[in-house]
Motif scaffolding. Structure first.
Motif, PDB file in Angstrom:
ATOM      1  N   ARG A 132       0.835  -1.206   0.000  1.00 53.73           N
ATOM      2  CA  ARG A 132       0.000   0.000   0.000  1.00 53.73           C
ATOM      3  C   ARG A 132       0.869   1.256   0.000  1.00 53.73           C
ATOM      4  O   ARG A 132       0.551   2.245  -0.671  1.00 53.73           O
ATOM      5  CB  ARG A 132      -0.943  -0.006   1.196  1.00 53.73           C
ATOM      6  CG  ARG A 132      -2.035   1.058   1.073  1.00 53.73           C
ATOM      7  CD  ARG A 132      -3.036   1.003   2.195  1.00 53.73           C
ATOM      8  NE  ARG A 132      -4.159   1.905   1.900  1.00 53.73           N
ATOM      9  CZ  ARG A 132      -4.822   2.584   2.838  1.00 53.73           C
ATOM     10  NH1 ARG A 132      -4.486   2.492   4.104  1.00 53.73           N
ATOM     11  NH2 ARG A 132      -5.829   3.375   2.505  1.00 53.73           N
ATOM     12  N   VAL A 133       1.968   1.225   0.760  1.00 59.08           N
ATOM     13  CA  VAL A 133       2.897   2.354   0.739  1.00 59.08           C
ATOM     14  C   VAL A 133       3.462   2.539  -0.666  1.00 59.08           C
ATOM     15  O   VAL A 133       3.567   3.662  -1.177  1.00 59.08           O
ATOM     16  CB  VAL A 133       4.022   2.145   1.777  1.00 59.08           C
ATOM     17  CG1 VAL A 133       5.161   3.137   1.573  1.00 59.08           C
ATOM     18  CG2 VAL A 133       3.466   2.271   3.193  1.00 59.08           C
ATOM     19  N   LEU A 134       3.813   1.443  -1.317  1.00 49.06           N
ATOM     20  CA  LEU A 134       4.316   1.524  -2.691  1.00 49.06           C
ATOM     21  C   LEU A 134       3.256   2.074  -3.642  1.00 49.06           C
ATOM     22  O   LEU A 134       3.538   2.926  -4.486  1.00 49.06           O
ATOM     23  CB  LEU A 134       4.759   0.139  -3.166  1.00 49.06           C
ATOM     24  CG  LEU A 134       6.161  -0.314  -2.781  1.00 49.06           C
ATOM     25  CD1 LEU A 134       6.304  -1.813  -2.999  1.00 49.06           C
ATOM     26  CD2 LEU A 134       7.202   0.434  -3.597  1.00 49.06           C
ATOM     27  N   ALA A 135       2.030   1.600  -3.500  1.00 53.55           N
ATOM     28  CA  ALA A 135       0.990   1.939  -4.466  1.00 53.55           C
ATOM     29  C   ALA A 135       0.381   3.313  -4.243  1.00 53.55           C
ATOM     30  O   ALA A 135      -0.043   3.961  -5.207  1.00 53.55           O
ATOM     31  CB  ALA A 135      -0.116   0.883  -4.426  1.00 53.55           C
ATOM     32  N   ILE A 151      -1.349 -10.321  -0.675  1.00 45.68           N
ATOM     33  CA  ILE A 151      -1.342  -9.572  -1.936  1.00 45.68           C
ATOM     34  C   ILE A 151      -2.759  -9.292  -2.428  1.00 45.68           C
ATOM     35  O   ILE A 151      -3.038  -8.229  -2.980  1.00 45.68           O
ATOM     36  CB  ILE A 151      -0.533 -10.347  -2.986  1.00 45.68           C
ATOM     37  CG1 ILE A 151       0.950 -10.333  -2.584  1.00 45.68           C
ATOM     38  CG2 ILE A 151      -0.744  -9.784  -4.395  1.00 45.68           C
ATOM     39  CD1 ILE A 151       1.814 -11.280  -3.376  1.00 45.68           C
ATOM     40  N   LYS A 152      -3.668 -10.240  -2.225  1.00 44.15           N
ATOM     41  CA  LYS A 152      -5.092 -10.051  -2.511  1.00 44.15           C
ATOM     42  C   LYS A 152      -5.838 -10.398  -1.226  1.00 44.15           C
ATOM     43  O   LYS A 152      -5.853 -11.556  -0.818  1.00 44.15           O
ATOM     44  CB  LYS A 152      -5.550 -10.940  -3.670  1.00 44.15           C
ATOM     45  CG  LYS A 152      -4.906 -10.618  -5.003  1.00 44.15           C
ATOM     46  CD  LYS A 152      -5.373 -11.553  -6.108  1.00 44.15           C
ATOM     47  CE  LYS A 152      -6.833 -11.313  -6.452  1.00 44.15           C
ATOM     48  NZ  LYS A 152      -7.236 -12.108  -7.658  1.00 44.15           N
ATOM     49  N   ASP A 178      -6.368  -5.214  -3.135  1.00 42.89           N
ATOM     50  CA  ASP A 178      -6.026  -6.160  -4.199  1.00 42.89           C
ATOM     51  C   ASP A 178      -4.877  -5.541  -4.987  1.00 42.89           C
ATOM     52  O   ASP A 178      -5.086  -4.650  -5.812  1.00 42.89           O
ATOM     53  CB  ASP A 178      -7.231  -6.409  -5.101  1.00 42.89           C
ATOM     54  CG  ASP A 178      -6.923  -7.377  -6.244  1.00 42.89           C
ATOM     55  OD1 ASP A 178      -5.730  -7.652  -6.505  1.00 42.89           O
ATOM     56  OD2 ASP A 178      -7.885  -7.836  -6.886  1.00 42.89           O
ATOM     57  N   PHE A 179      -3.662  -5.991  -4.717  1.00 41.82           N
ATOM     58  CA  PHE A 179      -2.507  -5.334  -5.312  1.00 41.82           C
ATOM     59  C   PHE A 179      -2.148  -5.881  -6.688  1.00 41.82           C
ATOM     60  O   PHE A 179      -1.370  -5.261  -7.405  1.00 41.82           O
ATOM     61  CB  PHE A 179      -1.320  -5.388  -4.342  1.00 41.82           C
ATOM     62  CG  PHE A 179      -1.596  -4.597  -3.100  1.00 41.82           C
ATOM     63  CD1 PHE A 179      -1.535  -3.215  -3.124  1.00 41.82           C
ATOM     64  CD2 PHE A 179      -1.976  -5.229  -1.919  1.00 41.82           C
ATOM     65  CE1 PHE A 179      -1.827  -2.460  -1.990  1.00 41.82           C
ATOM     66  CE2 PHE A 179      -2.272  -4.494  -0.782  1.00 41.82           C
ATOM     67  CZ  PHE A 179      -2.193  -3.109  -0.820  1.00 41.82           C
ATOM     68  N   VAL A 180      -2.732  -7.002  -7.075  1.00 40.27           N
ATOM     69  CA  VAL A 180      -2.599  -7.423  -8.471  1.00 40.27           C
ATOM     70  C   VAL A 180      -3.319  -6.413  -9.357  1.00 40.27           C
ATOM     71  O   VAL A 180      -2.836  -6.052 -10.440  1.00 40.27           O
ATOM     72  CB  VAL A 180      -3.153  -8.843  -8.674  1.00 40.27           C
ATOM     73  CG1 VAL A 180      -3.106  -9.225 -10.146  1.00 40.27           C
ATOM     74  CG2 VAL A 180      -2.350  -9.858  -7.842  1.00 40.27           C
ATOM     75  N   ALA A 181      -4.451  -5.907  -8.869  1.00 36.93           N
ATOM     76  CA  ALA A 181      -5.197  -4.896  -9.616  1.00 36.93           C
ATOM     77  C   ALA A 181      -4.442  -3.566  -9.691  1.00 36.93           C
ATOM     78  O   ALA A 181      -4.755  -2.725 -10.534  1.00 36.93           O
ATOM     79  CB  ALA A 181      -6.572  -4.678  -8.978  1.00 36.93           C
ATOM     80  N   GLY A 213       3.762 -11.562 -12.456  1.00 38.92           N
ATOM     81  CA  GLY A 213       3.422 -11.610 -13.870  1.00 38.92           C
ATOM     82  C   GLY A 213       2.784 -10.326 -14.359  1.00 38.92           C
ATOM     83  O   GLY A 213       3.048  -9.872 -15.477  1.00 38.92           O
ATOM     84  N   ALA A 214       1.950  -9.719 -13.512  1.00 39.27           N
ATOM     85  CA  ALA A 214       1.263  -8.492 -13.907  1.00 39.27           C
ATOM     86  C   ALA A 214       2.200  -7.293 -13.935  1.00 39.27           C
ATOM     87  O   ALA A 214       2.052  -6.400 -14.768  1.00 39.27           O
ATOM     88  CB  ALA A 214       0.099  -8.223 -12.960  1.00 39.27           C
TER      89      ALA A 214
END
Length: 264
Positions: A132-135, A151-152, A178-181, A213-214
């Motif tokens: 979350r800090v990264l995003a 991660i999700k 949801d960090f894949v999103a 992968g994403a």
């Protein structure tokens, strides 16, 4: 043994490990697991990253370590028994990430870490905080890493017994974690290492692979043979001798952050 420094940063307890010379160096901030090791001191013992020319500051998660209620984890158990999403998972990640900017400012005042980019690391639920800090934060990051991470959040909820009764509010909460999103946003930040245990929960392992992968070339996936979810023996509240599987994770993290440390 290397010096261990304990204190608080804007009210957040921490365990800090300095570089060998105790002098100016880049900063790596971590958030521990809610499984063992479940305090900042225990996480620092499990993943000390000794020899890394950086300050490693392990922040305490809400209601953990020095912030435990009555010196036990009973209050946390009560929360996730009441409502694992809205009383436990979501508010813990939200609080830890929202109190981070002030804690970081305090750490910069307490230690000779400068004002440059930092590294971030999280384990399990602490991994969701790091992501979350990264995003979502504006803090410059030179590299990130997560270990057996949440991660999700839907995958984590499914690990609790029974079918969770989602409503509009809880759907929104888990979707926000949801960090894949959020892979496109994460790809624009620093490089990310995703470490998972070969024996971790299958859903968490699948999420780790999906995230890497994403994100693409900016992310790397490392699987640790024989590692399940936890990095220390129960109860995981106090510093303990490093377990062999934790040592393997520690070596991977030390190499990763060492490779990406800013040149000073």
């Amino acid at each position: 043994m290397p010096t261990t420094i304990t204190g608080t940063a804007a009210g957040v307890p921490f365990t800090a490990l300095p570089p060998a010379d105790n002098g100016p160096a880049p900063l790596i901030v971590t958030w521990h697991m809610l499984d063992a090791p479940r305090t900042d001191a225990a996480f620092a013992a499990a993943l000390p990253m000794h020899g890394l020319p950086a300050w490693r500051v392990h922040l305490g998660m809400p209601m953990c370590g020095a912030r435990m209620v009555d010196g036990s984890t009973d209050a946390i158990v009560e929360l996730f028994t009441k409502d694992p999403v809205m009383a436990y998972l979501y508010p813990f990640v939200r609080q830890a990430s929202e109190e981070f900017p002030a804690a970081l400012a305090s750490l910069r005042e307490q230690f000779p870490v400068g004002d440059g980019p930092i590294g971030v690391l999280g384990g399990s639920l602490g991994g969701a905080v790091a992501l979350r800090v990264l995003a979502e934060s504006e803090t410059p990051i030179f590299a990130g890493a997560v270990v057996n991470a949440a991660i999700k959040m839907r995958s984590v909820v499914e690990l609790f017994p029974g079918d969770y009764p989602y409503d509009a509010e809880s759907e929104k909460a888990v979707d926000s974690l949801d960090f894949v999103a959020k892979a496109d946003v994460l790809a624009e930040r620093g490089p990310l290492l995703v470490v998972n245990g070969e024996l971790d929960h299958p859903a968490l392992r699948a999420d780790a692979a999906d995230l890497v992968g994403a994100i693409g070339d900016k992310a790397e996936l490392r699987s640790i043979p024989g590692l399940a979810h936890a990095l220390a023996d129960e109860p995981g509240l106090e510093p303990a001798p490093q377990q062999p599987h934790a040592r393997a994770v520690d070596e991977v993290l030390t190499e990763w952050f060492g490779r990406h440390l800013p040149v000073r």
